[in-house]
Motif scaffolding. Structure first.
Motif, PDB file in Angstrom:
ATOM      1  N   GLY A 180       0.878  -1.123  -0.141  1.00  0.00           N
ATOM      2  CA  GLY A 180       0.277   0.107  -0.154  1.00  0.00           C
ATOM      3  C   GLY A 180       0.823   1.260   0.037  1.00  0.00           C
ATOM      4  O   GLY A 180       0.522   2.251   0.714  1.00  0.00           O
ATOM      5  N   GLU A 215       3.178   4.652  -1.311  1.00  0.00           N
ATOM      6  CA  GLU A 215       2.693   5.992  -1.884  1.00  0.00           C
ATOM      7  C   GLU A 215       2.469   5.936  -3.547  1.00  0.00           C
ATOM      8  O   GLU A 215       1.509   6.765  -3.840  1.00  0.00           O
ATOM      9  N   TRP A 238       1.347   3.328  -5.345  1.00  0.00           N
ATOM     10  CA  TRP A 238       0.183   2.755  -5.658  1.00  0.00           C
ATOM     11  C   TRP A 238      -1.188   3.510  -4.903  1.00  0.00           C
ATOM     12  O   TRP A 238      -1.903   3.648  -5.674  1.00  0.00           O
ATOM     13  N   THR A 239      -0.808   4.201  -3.695  1.00  0.00           N
ATOM     14  CA  THR A 239      -2.256   4.693  -3.084  1.00  0.00           C
ATOM     15  C   THR A 239      -2.260   6.241  -3.119  1.00  0.00           C
ATOM     16  O   THR A 239      -3.317   6.885  -2.877  1.00  0.00           O
ATOM     17  N   ARG A 273      -1.374   5.765 -10.869  1.00  0.00           N
ATOM     18  CA  ARG A 273      -1.188   4.513  -9.784  1.00  0.00           C
ATOM     19  C   ARG A 273      -0.153   3.652 -10.365  1.00  0.00           C
ATOM     20  O   ARG A 273      -0.554   3.005 -11.413  1.00  0.00           O
TER      21      ARG A 273
END
Length: 109
Positions: free
Chosen positions: A25, A27, A29-30, A93
């Protein structure tokens, strides 16, 4: 054009996984907005002068629901190594990135 005098020219290369953020998770990606990952790469031998370094994406795993934005650069190049820098921005992302690099320059005798 860079001219290399002498008969000892070195070529070094490699690959580096810069991040794998979908697993934890992270940064890339999220998150959103400007984001950067910086990795120091050390050459296998010291160059006599600052070499020329080229980097490219070897693996790019991205979410297809957002715009794909990427910038990959070689910064802080020295005789011993360089910083391999990946940047993205906006709502992009990115799950993971692996970069390939190659350097070429003069070696000491």
């Amino acid at each position: 054009m860079k001219r290399i005098n002498g008969n000892s020219v070195g070529i070094d290369s490699g690959e580096k996984v810069l991040f794998s953020d979908f697993e934890n998770g992270g940064e890339m990606w999220t998150g959103s907005g400007p984001r950067e990952r910086r990795n120091r790469i050390e050459f296998s031998a010291r160059y006599k002068e600052i070499p020329t370094v080229q980097a490219s994406l070897a693996l790019w795993d991205v979410d297809n629901a957002t715009v794909m934005r990427a910038d990959i650069r070689c910064e802080n190049i020295s005789e011993d190594g360089f910083d391999l820098v990946f940047r993205t921005w906006g709502d992009t992302r990115i799950a993971r990135v692996r970069a390939a690099w190659m350097s070429i320059g003069p070696l000491s005798q």
